[in-house]
Design an enzyme around this catalytic site. Structure first.
Site, short mmCIF file in Angstrom:
data_model
loop_
_atom_site.label_atom_id
_atom_site.label_comp_id
_atom_site.label_asym_id
_atom_site.label_seq_id
_atom_site.Cartn_x
_atom_site.Cartn_y
_atom_site.Cartn_z
N GLY A 303 0.02 2.74 1.30
CA GLY A 303 -0.77 2.11 0.92
C GLY A 303 0.15 0.24 0.50
N VAL A 356 4.96 13.95 1.42
CA VAL A 356 6.50 14.07 0.59
C VAL A 356 6.63 15.24 0.10
CG1 VAL A 356 6.86 11.82 0.71
CG2 VAL A 356 5.97 12.76 -1.31
N LYS A 381 0.79 6.97 -9.25
CA LYS A 381 0.81 5.48 -10.33
C LYS A 381 -0.70 4.92 -10.61
CE LYS A 381 -0.59 2.16 -7.10
NZ LYS A 381 -0.17 0.57 -6.32
N LYS A 423 7.04 0.86 -15.84
CA LYS A 423 6.46 2.03 -17.28
C LYS A 423 8.06 3.08 -16.89
CE LYS A 423 1.48 0.57 -15.57
NZ LYS A 423 2.23 -0.60 -15.26
N THR A 486 -8.67 -3.20 -22.12
CA THR A 486 -8.15 -2.39 -23.17
C THR A 486 -7.60 -2.72 -25.03
OG1 THR A 486 -6.13 -2.24 -22.50
CG2 THR A 486 -7.78 -0.90 -21.71
#
Length: 627
Positions: A303, A356, A381, A423, A486
Site C-alpha cells: 500500500g 492478516v 481504510k 479517524k 462533500t
C-alpha cells in the site's frame, strides 16, 4: 530595453513605418484635393517622415513590440491607437511651431490633415497586428509539430542560471522534449533587476509575476529556488497558478548533486508545495540501531504507507524485510522497485502473499522467519466503502490486527507498531471505530503481554495515498469533470507519505509500550482551498474552467478530524513535533467479549449486528449515518 526583439517583430516594425508614411501621404493628397491648400511634393515627403518617426517612437516606447502575438487583445489595439493619437498630436504641434509646411495652426486644413493621418494610421496599425497574430499563431504554428514554449525562470541564483544555460543549449541542439524559448528571470533581489544573466534579463520581482507573464506571453514557469522556505514558496506558486501557465519546480538542493540535468529533473507542482507547511523533521539518529541487522515485517507492504515503510526501512539495512500483502500487484511493484534501486536482493527481501485475516497462514510466516519488528499497516481504510460493508472492516482491521498482535507476543517480536488514524478519535464511522478498537488491542496487550512492546502511531490524511482526495481531484480535473467536495467547510490535517512513515519508524524506535504517538501536524487545511489551488496548478480557473460541486457529507464523515480524545493527555518527547497520548485502561474481559461478539457478527456477515457491537464496545463511537 529588456529582451531581444525577434525577426518577426522587426518585420512588423517595418510595416508599421510604411503604414505611417502612407497614411500621412494619403492624408496630404486628400486635403490637397478637397481643400484650397497647395503643398509641394518635398513638403509631403518631409512631413510623412516626421509623422512616421513621431508615431513609431510613441509605439516603441509604449512597449508594443515586446508583446507576444498570442496574447495581443483588444486592449493592446486600444493602446496602439492611443499611442498613434499621441504621435499625431506631437506632429500637429511640430508642423505649427517649426512652420515646415503651408498649413496654419488650427485652420481646417491642418486639423483635417492630422485627423485623417491619425485615423488611417490607426486602421492600418491595428490591421497589421490582427494579421500578424493570425499569421504567426494560426498559420505558422499550425504547420509545426512542436511549438517553442515561452518560459520564465523564477530565481536568478545558481539553479536558475544553470537551468537557463540548459534551456538555451537544448534549443540549439533541437531537443524536441525541451523546446523552450526563455524570456528572462524574475528575482526578489532588487539589485538583480535589469541585470543580464546568461543572455537574459531579470525582468522584475515575484510581485510583478502576473504582469510579466501576461506581457511576455509566458507559457511555462520554472520555479528554480530550491532553498526557498515552504511558506514563501507556496505564496509564489499560488501566484504562478493564477497566471494559467504550466508550472515546473526544480528539485531540492540535495537532488541536484546527482550531476543530472536540472531540466530533466524538473517536476510539476505537488499539492504539498501549495500547503505552505514546513516538512516535519524527525530525529532518525536512533533508527539505524533500531532496524539494522533485524528481521522486519511490514503487513500491507504494497500500500501507499506500507510501500514507503519498505523504502525507508531498507535504508537502515535490516537483515531481512518481509513484505506481506494480499494484493499481489502492489507487492510485486514494491519488490521490483527495491531490487531495481539496488537495495534489495533474494537474501534480504521476501515478498509473501497472505491475508492478516488468515491466522494459520500468518502463524506459518512467523514460525518460518521470526520477525523482530512488525509494522502493521494492513487495513481497510475507505470510509464510505466500510459503511456499506462493516463486517469486512472488522474482519480485516480488528481481527487481522488481533491475529498479528497476538502472534507477535507468541513469537517474541521486540516491537509491534500499529499504523492508526485520526479517524479513530471519537469515531463517527465504521472504519474509525475499527481502528479505535485496534488501538484498544494494542494498549491492552502492552499491559498484559510480556514479550513485545506495543505502540500505535496516529496521524491525519496523507497526501497522495491510495484513497486520498488528491488523486480523485486530479482525475476529475484531467478528465474535464467537476471537482466534487462533500462540504465547503470541511477541513483536514495533512502530511506527506515520507513524513508519516518517518513518524512510524521514530515512534517504534522510542516506544516503551502502550503509547499512542501523535504528530504535531500544524494548522488544518480547508479541502475547498486545496481543490481550488490544485485546479490553478493545472492552469485553470476554479468555477470557470473547472466547476466545484458540493455533494453533502457522507455517512459517518466529520467536518473536522481530531488527533486526541478528550480523556487523553499529551506528553512531550525529545522531538518537538512528536507527542504521546496518555495510556487509557482497557478492561481485559470487556475487550475479549467485544472481540468474540465482533467475530460472531462478522462471520454471519450481519452488517447491522456488527455496527451495534462496535457501538457497545467502543465507548467513543457515535455512529452518524447522515449529517
Amino acid at each position: 530595453m529588456r529582451t531581444k526583439i525577434s525577426h518577426k517583430k522587426v518585420l512588423v516594425m517595418f510595416f508599421d513605418i510604411i503604414s505611417l508614411l502612407v497614411s500621412n501621404a494619403v492624408a496630404a493628397f486628400l486635403v490637397h484635393k478637397f481643400l484650397p491648400v497647395t503643398i509641394s511634393t518635398p513638403e509631403v515627403v518631409k512631413m510623412a517622415l516626421i509623422y512616421a518617426a513621431l508615431c513609431f517612437l510613441c509605439i516603441y516606447i509604449g512597449g508594443e513590440y515586446r508583446k507576444a502575438w498570442k496574447l495581443i487583445s483588444y486592449k493592446d489595439y486600444i493602446t496602439c491607437a492611443v499611442e498613434v493619437i499621441i504621435g499625431s498630436v506631437l506632429f500637429f504641434l511640430v508642423i505649427h511651431f517649426w512652420r515646415i509646411s503651408s498649413y496654419h495652426f488650427f485652420d481646417l486644413a491642418t486639423v483635417s490633415f492630422c485627423v485623417v493621418s491619425c485615423l488611417f494610421s490607426i486602421m492600418l496599425i491595428v490591421l497589421i497586428r490582427v494579421f500578424a497574430k493570425y499569421y504567426f499563431i494560426y498559420l505558422v504554428s499550425a504547420g509545426q509539430n512542436e511549438m517553442m514554449k515561452r518560459a520564465l525562470i523564477i530565481g536568478a541564483g545558481n539553479a536558475g542560471r544553470i537551468l537557463a544555460l540548459e534551456i538555451t543549449n537544448a534549443r540549439k541542439e533541437g531537443k524536441k522534449d525541451f523546446s523552450y524559448t526563455l524570456v528572462g528571470y524574475v528575482d526578489d533581489d532588487l539589485n538583480k533587476i535589469n541585470e543580464k544573466i546568461n543572455g537574459y534579463y531579470v525582468l522584475g520581482t515575484s510581485f510583478d509575476l502576473k504582469e510579466i507573464c501576461r506581457k511576455y506571453a509566458v507559457e511555462v514557469v520554472f520555479f528554480a529556488i530550491p532553498s526557498c522556505p515552504n511558506k514563501r514558496k507556496a505564496e509564489i506558486l499560488e501566484v504562478c497558478a493564477e497566471t494559467k501557465c504550466e508550472v515546473k519546480v526544480v528539485p531540492e538542493v540535495s537532488s541536484l548533486i546527482t550531476g543530472k540535468s536540472i531540466l530533466n529533473q524538473t517536476t510539476k507542482v505537488n499539492v504539498e508545495d501549495l500547503l505552505g507547511r514546513e516538512p516535519v523533521e524527525l530525529d532518525t539518529t536512533k533508527l539505524s540501531g533500531f532496524i539494522a541487522g533485524k528481521v522486519c515485517m511490514v503487513t500491507g507492504g504494497g500500500g501507499s504507507i506500507g510501500s514507503e515503510l519498505c523504502r525507508q526501512i531498507m535504508q537502515y539495512k535490516p537483515s531481512k524485510l518481509l513484505i506481506i500483502d494480499i494484493y499481489e500487484n502492489n507487492a510485486y511493484d514494491i519488490q521490483q522497485e527495491l531490487i531495481m534501486n539496488g537495495v534489495a536482493n533474494s537474501d534480504n527481501l521476501k515478498v509473501l502473499i497472505a491475508s492478516v485475516r488468515d491466522r494459520k497462514k500468518m502463524q506459518r510466516i512467523f514460525e518460518a522467519y521470526h520477525p523482530e519488528i512488525v509494522f502493521h499497516a494492513a487495513a481497510h481504510k475507505h470510509v464510505p466503502l466500510m459503511e456499506v460493508s462493516p463486517e469486512e472492516a472488522v474482519k480485516n482491521n480488528v481481527l487481522g490486527t488481533y491475529n498479528v498482535a497476538l502472534l507477535s507476543d507468541e513469537y517474541k517480536v521486540k516491537k509491534f507498531v500499529l499504523v492508526s488514524t485520526d479517524k479513530a478519535v471519537n469515531p463517527t464511522n465504521v472504519m474509525g471505530a475499527t481502528k479505535r478498537y485496534c488501538e484498544m488491542i494494542v494498549q491492552n496487550f502492552s499491559r498484559t503481554k510480556q514479550n513485545t512492546e506495543y505502540v500505535a502511531v496516529r496521524f491525519g490524511n496523507v497526501l497522495g495515498s491510495n484513497g486520498s482526495v488528491i488523486p480523485l481531484f486530479k482525475k476529475q480535473i484531467e478528465s474535464g469533470k467537476p471537482v466534487t467536495i462533500t462540504h465547503p467547510d470541511i477541513i483536514r490535517y495533512f502530511m506527506t507519505i515520507p513524513e508519516a512513515v518517518s513518524l512510524i519508524l521514530t515512534a517504534g524506535s522510542i516506544a516503551h509500550g502502550g503509547e499512542i504517538f501523535v504528530l504535531d501536524m500544524g494548522e488544518p487545511v480547508k479541502i475547498l482551498t486545496l481543490a481550488e489551488n490544485l485546479i490553478k496548478v493545472y492552469g485553470k480557473k476554479p468555477y470557470e474552467d473547472v466547476d466545484i460541486i458540493f455533494t453533502g457529507l457522507r455517512p459517518g464523515e466529520k467536518l473536522y478530524e481530531e488527533l486526541l480524545m478528550s480523556e487523553e493527555g499529551l506528553q512531550k518527547t525529545d522531538n518537538q513535533k512528536v507527542f504521546i497520548g496518555t495510556q487509557i485502561d482497557i478492561d481485559d474481559e470487556t475487550l475479549e467479549a467485544g472481540l468474540a461478539a465482533l467475530k460472531r457478527a462478522s462471520d454471519k456477515n450481519d452488517s447491522a449486528a456488527v455496527v451495534k457491537v462496535l457501538e457497545k464496545y467502543v465507548p467513543t463511537f457515535q455512529h452518524k449515518t447522515n449529517q
